[in-house]
Enzyme design. Structure first.
Site, mmCIF file in Angstrom:
data_model
loop_
_atom_site.group_PDB
_atom_site.id
_atom_site.type_symbol
_atom_site.label_atom_id
_atom_site.label_comp_id
_atom_site.label_asym_id
_atom_site.label_seq_id
_atom_site.Cartn_x
_atom_site.Cartn_y
_atom_site.Cartn_z
ATOM 1 C CB SER A 101 -11.037 -6.091 3.472
ATOM 2 O OG SER A 101 -10.365 -4.861 3.405
ATOM 3 C CG ASP A 245 -7.056 -3.321 5.014
ATOM 4 O OD1 ASP A 245 -6.028 -3.378 4.308
ATOM 5 O OD2 ASP A 245 -8.198 -3.382 4.522
ATOM 6 C CG ASP A 247 -7.477 -6.710 1.759
ATOM 7 O OD1 ASP A 247 -7.484 -5.721 2.525
ATOM 8 O OD2 ASP A 247 -8.192 -6.768 0.739
#
Length: 450
Positions: A101, A245, A247
């Site tokens: 992430s 971000d 992902d």
């Protein structure tokens, strides 16, 4: 029974350090494949972000699933919510995301989705962990017969399918024509998707941080580092900026003045838009970390507000229990269950853009109805001892009690351990910023010396 490897968002850590090793990933693939195969699973979809380690972990997971007799479909770099969506539309039985992430490139992680696009429940993760523990303990796994080994295929048109899905959540009668938008993809999984979504809906797009090289994901860019987006919005005199971000499961905005619009304010904007149209279904689910200003602003409209544990999986659980549709976190995880089964940064951004167009107001005006209370968050990194042992110490408990007495009914204190890093998060919120900072530092110091 607590989970040993699965944190609030799957398995995560530093690449090359247990558990983020190729050996662990292969055994995790085998354990997950074995559990899923027992329920009739035939194929699993695997997506990843743009970290260089994704190739290594993807190959290891492939091997593990194949050994368990489960077929694998590879979709390459793809946002986490895209994997959740595509796992369902491709009729796969589960989805796997290889991503950490918003973390730096040297971290990575692995998380799973069911074939309905939701994250696996705690019971399923515990079952996978039990098999995984056996494989790790005996340094072996039981491979199916050769004729039953899983096969691997690559899907080439996944990005186009997901772009069309995102556009489909935006009303046909609306257009982004006339809007100038700066898009920061964090050199992450949405670099080839997000700019195209907004362009195809009519916007003039300035795309930044869209050249991943395997090691620059989230590097001073994206939803956790908004400086470059703020600068770009001002330089290009854009109407707004959108930051995802690594992902793309979280989103943050910057208004035309260069001011940040965070997840709490996004929730307010979406709830306000639904309320004004008479379309608000139930209430809003936030988390223990949600700003008190959000709760107060919603209360003025008569909209109920509940706090779930931190982590979008718990927000989803609370939404399903209540039958509500809207929830999220200040960090930019926004859940809009009528549009997507999990947090989706692009889809959430389109709902905000819809609110802007339908109201005829700028982003700065839409967020003005909510006043955020000063909130100080200090992350205390642990060098020794577990978070649980430190949080249970009398000195830390007393520091919290003292701070709460000082704040009275004008604020609140929250201590919690991170589910993904060796951190204790100290959050203090009150109407007085200097008092808030003072008490947060006081508690953080107590945690450091505990």
């Amino acid at each position: 029974m607590s989970r040993k490897y699965f944190g609030t968002d799957g398995v995560r850590g530093k690449v090359g350090t247990f558990p983020i090793t190729p050996d662990f990933a292969m055994k995790l693939g085998w354990a997950a494949g074995t559990v899923l195969a027992s329920t009739g699973t035939k194929e699993v979809l695997i997506g990843k972000d743009t970290r260089i380690s994704g190739y290594m972990l993807e190959s290891a997971m492939e091997a593990g699933f194949s050994a368990a007799g489960v077929n694998v479909a590879l979709i390459g770099p793809m946002p986490t919510p895209a994997v959740a969506y595509l796992a369902s539309t491709f009729r796969a039985d589960a989805g796997v995301v290889i991503s950490a992430s918003h973390n730096p490139f040297y971290d990575n992680g692995i998380k799973f989705f069911s074939n309905t696009g939701t994250k696996l429940n705690d019971a399923q993760e515990l079952e996978i962990e039990a098999l995984l523990e056996q494989a790790l303990e005996h340094n072996a796994l039981q491979c199916v017969a050769s004729e039953k080994l899983g096969k691997v295929r690559r899907i080439d048109d996944a990005a186009g399918r997901y772009i069309e899905f995102c556009k489909g959540t935006f009303p046909n009668h609306l257009s982004l024509a006339g809007l100038k938008i700066v898009v920061d993809s964090a050199h992450g999984a949405a670099y080839h998707i997000a700019p195209n979504v907004y362009r195809e809906l009519g916007a003039e797009v300035i795309s930044i941080n869209d050249k991943p090289n395997g090691v620059n994901i989230n590097d001073h860019c994206g939803a956790t580092h908004l400086d470059s987006l703020q600068s770009a919005v001002m330089i290009h005199e854009a109407d707004l900026g959108i930051a995802l971000d690594g992902d793309a499961d979280r989103v943050m905005f910057v208004d035309h003045n260069g001011h940040v619009v965070d997840g709490d304010e996004i929730l307010f904007i979406l709830a306000q838009a639904a309320y004004q149209k008479g379309e608000m279904q139930g209430g809003v689910v936030g988390t223990l970390m949600s700003n008190l200003g959000l709760e107060l602003a919603l209360k003025q409209m008569g909209i109920p507000f509940l706090r779930a544990k931190v982590g979008d999986r718990y927000v989803v659980e609370q939404l399903k229990e209540t039958g509500w549709q809207l929830g999220g976190e200040g960090s930019g995880h926004i859940l809009s269950l009528q549009h997507a089964s999990t947090g989706d940064g692009i889809v959430a951004s389109l709902q905000v853009l819809k609110a802007i167009l339908e109201s005829g107001k700028r982003l700065a005006e839409l967020k003005a109805g909510m006043t955020k209370l000063p909130q100080v968050l200090i992350n205390v990194r642990l060098t020794s001892g577990s978070a649980d042992s430190i949080l249970s110490k009398d000195s830390v408990k007393q520091a919290v009690i003292t701070a709460e007495e000082v704040l009275g009914n004008q604020g609140r204190v929250l201590l919690r351990k991170s589910g993904t890093e060796p951190l204790i998060r100290v959050m203090v919120e009150s109407t007085d910023i200097s008092l808030t900072q003072q008490q947060a530092e006081y508690i953080a110091q107590a945690v450091k010396v505990a």
